[in-house]
Design a protein around this motif. Structure first.
Motif, PDB file in Angstrom:
ATOM      1  N   TRP A 219       6.814  11.961 -14.179  1.00 51.87           N
ATOM      2  CA  TRP A 219       7.210  10.736 -13.508  1.00 51.87           C
ATOM      3  C   TRP A 219       7.898  11.088 -12.329  1.00 51.87           C
ATOM      4  O   TRP A 219       7.486  10.109 -11.150  1.00 51.87           O
ATOM      5  CB  TRP A 219       8.017   9.943 -14.476  1.00 51.87           C
ATOM      6  N   ALA A 220       8.406  11.933 -11.886  1.00 49.73           N
ATOM      7  CA  ALA A 220       8.987  12.096 -10.551  1.00 49.73           C
ATOM      8  C   ALA A 220       7.924  12.491  -9.489  1.00 49.73           C
ATOM      9  O   ALA A 220       7.903  11.966  -8.632  1.00 49.73           O
ATOM     10  CB  ALA A 220      10.032  13.361 -10.578  1.00 49.73           C
ATOM     11  N   THR A 221       7.200  13.323  -9.892  1.00 46.87           N
ATOM     12  CA  THR A 221       5.823  13.385  -8.963  1.00 46.87           C
ATOM     13  C   THR A 221       4.944  12.235  -8.729  1.00 46.87           C
ATOM     14  O   THR A 221       4.372  11.981  -7.573  1.00 46.87           O
ATOM     15  CB  THR A 221       4.984  14.449  -9.763  1.00 46.87           C
ATOM     16  N   THR A 222       4.880  11.454  -9.955  1.00 50.87           N
ATOM     17  CA  THR A 222       4.183  10.382  -9.724  1.00 50.87           C
ATOM     18  C   THR A 222       4.881   9.172  -8.825  1.00 50.87           C
ATOM     19  O   THR A 222       4.083   8.517  -8.214  1.00 50.87           O
ATOM     20  CB  THR A 222       4.049   9.565 -11.133  1.00 50.87           C
ATOM     21  N   ALA A 223       6.047   9.076  -9.004  1.00 53.24           N
ATOM     22  CA  ALA A 223       6.954   8.223  -7.948  1.00 53.24           C
ATOM     23  C   ALA A 223       6.522   8.809  -6.587  1.00 53.24           C
ATOM     24  O   ALA A 223       6.568   7.853  -5.557  1.00 53.24           O
ATOM     25  CB  ALA A 223       8.387   8.512  -8.338  1.00 53.24           C
ATOM     26  N   PHE A 224       6.776  10.062  -6.103  1.00 53.69           N
ATOM     27  CA  PHE A 224       6.619  10.511  -4.985  1.00 53.69           C
ATOM     28  C   PHE A 224       5.054  10.041  -4.569  1.00 53.69           C
ATOM     29  O   PHE A 224       5.068   9.692  -3.434  1.00 53.69           O
ATOM     30  CB  PHE A 224       6.828  12.062  -4.892  1.00 53.69           C
ATOM     31  N   ILE A 225       3.978  10.158  -5.161  1.00 49.11           N
ATOM     32  CA  ILE A 225       2.722  10.038  -4.779  1.00 49.11           C
ATOM     33  C   ILE A 225       2.797   8.484  -4.641  1.00 49.11           C
ATOM     34  O   ILE A 225       2.004   7.982  -3.642  1.00 49.11           O
ATOM     35  CB  ILE A 225       1.707  10.290  -6.054  1.00 49.11           C
ATOM     36  N   ALA A 226       3.590   7.618  -5.490  1.00 48.70           N
ATOM     37  CA  ALA A 226       3.538   6.054  -5.251  1.00 48.70           C
ATOM     38  C   ALA A 226       4.071   5.778  -3.677  1.00 48.70           C
ATOM     39  O   ALA A 226       3.825   4.860  -3.050  1.00 48.70           O
ATOM     40  CB  ALA A 226       4.642   5.628  -6.143  1.00 48.70           C
ATOM     41  N   LEU A 227       5.213   6.750  -3.552  1.00 49.62           N
ATOM     42  CA  LEU A 227       5.718   6.715  -1.940  1.00 49.62           C
ATOM     43  C   LEU A 227       4.570   6.825  -0.968  1.00 49.62           C
ATOM     44  O   LEU A 227       4.873   6.026  -0.044  1.00 49.62           O
ATOM     45  CB  LEU A 227       7.041   7.580  -1.893  1.00 49.62           C
ATOM     46  N   VAL A 228       3.865   7.866  -1.206  1.00 47.46           N
ATOM     47  CA  VAL A 228       2.826   8.012  -0.064  1.00 47.46           C
ATOM     48  C   VAL A 228       1.824   6.999  -0.136  1.00 47.46           C
ATOM     49  O   VAL A 228       1.454   6.680   1.099  1.00 47.46           O
ATOM     50  CB  VAL A 228       2.248   9.341  -0.696  1.00 47.46           C
ATOM     51  N   ILE A 229       1.348   6.274  -1.504  1.00 51.44           N
ATOM     52  CA  ILE A 229       0.553   5.259  -1.067  1.00 51.44           C
ATOM     53  C   ILE A 229       1.257   4.099  -0.515  1.00 51.44           C
ATOM     54  O   ILE A 229       0.678   3.286   0.576  1.00 51.44           O
ATOM     55  CB  ILE A 229       0.127   4.884  -2.726  1.00 51.44           C
ATOM     56  N   GLY A 230       2.696   3.796  -0.607  1.00 46.66           N
ATOM     57  CA  GLY A 230       3.477   2.815  -0.027  1.00 46.66           C
ATOM     58  C   GLY A 230       3.354   3.019   1.528  1.00 46.66           C
ATOM     59  O   GLY A 230       3.235   2.197   2.499  1.00 46.66           O
ATOM     60  N   LEU A 231       3.542   4.366   2.008  1.00 49.12           N
ATOM     61  CA  LEU A 231       3.259   4.707   3.320  1.00 49.12           C
ATOM     62  C   LEU A 231       1.898   4.485   4.085  1.00 49.12           C
ATOM     63  O   LEU A 231       1.833   4.087   5.071  1.00 49.12           O
ATOM     64  CB  LEU A 231       3.847   6.200   3.569  1.00 49.12           C
ATOM     65  N   LEU A 232       1.035   4.853   3.329  1.00 46.96           N
ATOM     66  CA  LEU A 232      -0.336   4.295   3.804  1.00 46.96           C
ATOM     67  C   LEU A 232      -0.310   2.661   3.939  1.00 46.96           C
ATOM     68  O   LEU A 232      -1.013   2.417   5.045  1.00 46.96           O
ATOM     69  CB  LEU A 232      -1.452   4.805   2.935  1.00 46.96           C
ATOM     70  N   ALA A 233       0.277   1.993   3.182  1.00 53.32           N
ATOM     71  CA  ALA A 233       0.048   0.767   3.363  1.00 53.32           C
ATOM     72  C   ALA A 233       1.219   0.226   4.488  1.00 53.32           C
ATOM     73  O   ALA A 233       0.823  -0.884   5.206  1.00 53.32           O
ATOM     74  CB  ALA A 233       0.557  -0.134   2.058  1.00 53.32           C
ATOM     75  N   TRP A 234       2.074   0.869   4.569  1.00 58.17           N
ATOM     76  CA  TRP A 234       3.155   0.513   5.876  1.00 58.17           C
ATOM     77  C   TRP A 234       2.651   0.815   7.100  1.00 58.17           C
ATOM     78  O   TRP A 234       2.776  -0.003   8.000  1.00 58.17           O
ATOM     79  CB  TRP A 234       4.256   1.250   5.488  1.00 58.17           C
ATOM     80  N   ASP A 235       2.064   2.059   7.420  1.00 58.58           N
ATOM     81  CA  ASP A 235       1.528   2.535   8.662  1.00 58.58           C
ATOM     82  C   ASP A 235       0.182   1.853   9.063  1.00 58.58           C
ATOM     83  O   ASP A 235      -0.784   2.227   8.277  1.00 58.58           O
ATOM     84  CB  ASP A 235       1.520   4.216   8.680  1.00 58.58           C
ATOM     85  N   PRO A 236       0.120   1.009  10.168  1.00 57.64           N
ATOM     86  CA  PRO A 236      -1.020   0.345  10.569  1.00 57.64           C
ATOM     87  C   PRO A 236      -2.082   1.416  10.623  1.00 57.64           C
ATOM     88  O   PRO A 236      -3.175   0.841  10.414  1.00 57.64           O
ATOM     89  CB  PRO A 236      -0.713  -0.223  11.873  1.00 57.64           C
ATOM     90  N   GLN A 237      -1.946   2.505  11.254  1.00 57.31           N
ATOM     91  CA  GLN A 237      -2.889   3.431  11.281  1.00 57.31           C
ATOM     92  C   GLN A 237      -3.470   3.812  10.116  1.00 57.31           C
ATOM     93  O   GLN A 237      -4.798   4.443  10.253  1.00 57.31           O
ATOM     94  CB  GLN A 237      -2.465   4.640  12.232  1.00 57.31           C
ATOM     95  N   SER A 238      -2.904   3.941   9.061  1.00 57.11           N
ATOM     96  CA  SER A 238      -3.430   4.620   7.693  1.00 57.11           C
ATOM     97  C   SER A 238      -3.707   3.435   6.833  1.00 57.11           C
ATOM     98  O   SER A 238      -4.454   3.738   5.578  1.00 57.11           O
ATOM     99  CB  SER A 238      -2.601   5.391   7.189  1.00 57.11           C
ATOM    100  N   ARG A 239      -3.177   2.226   7.236  1.00 61.95           N
ATOM    101  CA  ARG A 239      -3.416   1.129   6.134  1.00 61.95           C
ATOM    102  C   ARG A 239      -5.043   0.818   5.879  1.00 61.95           C
ATOM    103  O   ARG A 239      -5.409   0.492   4.837  1.00 61.95           O
ATOM    104  CB  ARG A 239      -3.061  -0.218   6.808  1.00 61.95           C
ATOM    105  N   GLN A 240      -5.905   1.264   6.781  1.00 64.84           N
ATOM    106  CA  GLN A 240      -7.185   1.097   6.456  1.00 64.84           C
ATOM    107  C   GLN A 240      -7.796   2.054   5.444  1.00 64.84           C
ATOM    108  O   GLN A 240      -8.727   1.426   4.656  1.00 64.84           O
ATOM    109  CB  GLN A 240      -7.900   1.185   7.876  1.00 64.84           C
ATOM    110  N   ALA A 241      -7.088   3.169   5.213  1.00 62.89           N
ATOM    111  CA  ALA A 241      -7.641   3.983   4.350  1.00 62.89           C
ATOM    112  C   ALA A 241      -7.244   3.409   3.011  1.00 62.89           C
ATOM    113  O   ALA A 241      -8.036   3.456   1.949  1.00 62.89           O
ATOM    114  CB  ALA A 241      -6.771   5.381   4.298  1.00 62.89           C
TER     115      ALA A 241
END
Length: 479
Positions: free
Chosen positions: A417-439
């Motif tokens: 669950w800790a590692t899954t939470a970290f991956i969820a953070l990365v997915i959130g970062l993809l949504a936050w950053d306009p340059q990577s949001r398209q991904a």
């Protein structure tokens, strides 16, 4: 089913169509090689620009997550070494739909990567032979990789062994040379001396703040993509229970040396704000070292990395399609195996995809630029599915009164669950950053397409071949 030729390696106990032709030496170096690719040679520049010296933290934290994902995958692979790896495990422990989506998402990711890398091979060869047509080198690469992957799995392992040696030697040579320059106090530009002080002298260790480190995570994660190949080799490993733990347990050392160590040396020699991003940081390091023919040496190294990526992707896609066909998630034709234990129909499709994709990429240069961003999403999606599948396996084991084996994931459910939470953070970062949001958008659309495909036709095949809830054979039965 074709018979086993005299003197050929033994067939897999779980799948008599394949042969266990990968030795421990092959698997250990495949694990090494998948940790070193174009994501490190070229992808490190934007990560450095985003976070400064603190990119070291991003690599370290992401590396820890990678290790936990690999331990989860390793526990499943040692217990049940099958060719489909995480796709087959998702089918078994989470259900046919999960196996369908996981398998095809990874196939799509690797297809994009293999097209990009086979095209890169032509670019690198044109460095030495300017003016030559790209199709010449693309065709030569496809024929070479096809010859390797269509003959015997041992040939794939042997090629990866030698390609990995080239990459490892190049990285270690750069690190050793960089340390020598640091001890000598040589200057990059005649003014700034080399040394660890460069990690803090140019705006501090974290010049872009915590935001920079977080944004760099999305870039760094992509660099680790492909390391999952080690799990796919389990179905053809001569000694899966011995080779896989040995290879996976080297992950922390590999990350410390190849990523963290390399970043420390690069930014000690060349201040982070001097990394232009127009060239690989390794170009600047080789130039700083004053090595004769430095551009040619680097070109050889990145060419090796590209060929290695094409080789590994061809192998991985072929085995995934082979396993998915067995689960009803791909056409049955992909189960066709040669006398040498090679799923030639599945490998043949990969070669065809390379031909078509490379031609499109040659005549329409930017067609894959946007689509290629989905690879980052596919990586984090695959890691999430590996972790969730591991939880599903542990629950199934608990219902049958089984205890974890000797290569169990440290920390159990907490680590998952800790590692899954970290991956969820990365997915959130993809949504936050306009340059990577398209991904993220492309990834969501892709999953929607797969879901529609499942309910329109694949569902009935998946249910027909469902294995959910079945317990794997004991580990010793795979030897």
């Amino acid at each position: 089913m074709a018979h086993t030729p005299e003197g050929a390696p033994a067939r897999s106990a779980t799948d008599p169509g394949l042969q266990r032709g990968l030795s421990t030496r092959h698997i250990v170096f495949i694990a090494l090689g998948t940790a070193i690719g174009t994501g490190l040679f070229y992808g490190s520049a934007p990560a450095i620009q985003t976070a400064g010296p603190a990119v070291i933290l991003a690599y370290a934290v992401a590396g820890l997550a990678v290790f936990m994902v690999m331990r989860a995958l390793g526990e499943m692979a040692v217990r049940e070494p099958v060719s489909g790896s995480f796709g087959a495990y998702a089918h078994r422990y989470l259900g046919p739909f999960a196996g369908f989506v996981t398998g095809w998402t990874y196939v799509f990711e690797l297809s994009i990567v293999v097209i990009a890398d086979v095209t890169a091979v032509a670019v690198y060869m044109q460095f030495w032979y300017p003016g030559t047509p790209a199709w010449l080198w693309i065709g030569a690469c496809i024929l070479f990789i096809g010859a390797v992957n269509l003959t015997h799995v041992g040939n794939f392992g042997e090629l990866e062994f030698w390609l990995s040696i080239v990459k490892v030697v190049a990285i270690l040579g750069m690190i050793v040379g960089g340390l020598i320059l640091m001890v000598m106090g040589m200057s990059y530009d005649g003014q700034t001396s080399a040394g660890l002080h460069n990690l803090v002298d140019h705006g501090g260790f974290m010049p872009e703040g915590l935001t920079g480190v977080l944004l760099a995570l999305a870039i760094v994660i992509f660099s680790f993509g492909g390391i999952e190949t080690i799990g796919i080799t389990a179905g053809e490993a001569k000694d899966a229970s011995g080779a896989l733990p040995k290879a996976i347990n080297t992950v922390p050392a590999r990350i410390l040396i190849f990523y963290v160590g390399t970043m420390v040396v690069i930014m000690s020699l060349v201040p982070w704000n001097k990394v232009s991003g127009q060239n690989s940081p390794f170009v600047e390091i080789f130039d700083t070292l004053g090595i004769p023919f430095a551009p040619h040496i680097l070109n050889f190294v990145v060419l090796t990395a590209a060929v290695s990526a094409v080789n590994a992707c061809t192998y991985s896609i072929g085995r995934l399609l082979y396993a998915m066909a067995g689960d009803g998630h791909a056409p049955r034709a992909f189960r066709t195996v040669s006398d040498r234990g090679v799923p030639w129909a599945a490998v043949g499709l990969v070669l065809a995809v390379m031909v078509v994709g490379a031609l499109i990429n040659t005549f329409m240069e930017d067609v894959f630029v946007t689509v290629a961003q989905v690879a980052t999403f596919a990586v984090v999606f695959t890691w999430t599915m590996i972790l969730m599948t591991h939880r599903g396996m542990r629950k199934t084991m608990a219902r049958h009164g089984e205890s974890p084996g000797t290569f169990a994931l440290p920390g159990g459910a907490f680590t998952t669950w800790a590692t899954t939470a970290f991956i969820a953070l990365v997915i959130g970062l993809l949504a936050w950053d306009p340059q990577s949001r398209q991904a993220l958008v492309i990834g969501v659309v892709w999953l929607a397409v797969l879901t529609a495909a499942w309910f329109l036709g694949a569902r009935r095949h998946g249910h027909r071949n469902a294995r959910t809830g079945q317990m794997p054979l004991a580990a010793e039965e795979y030897r």
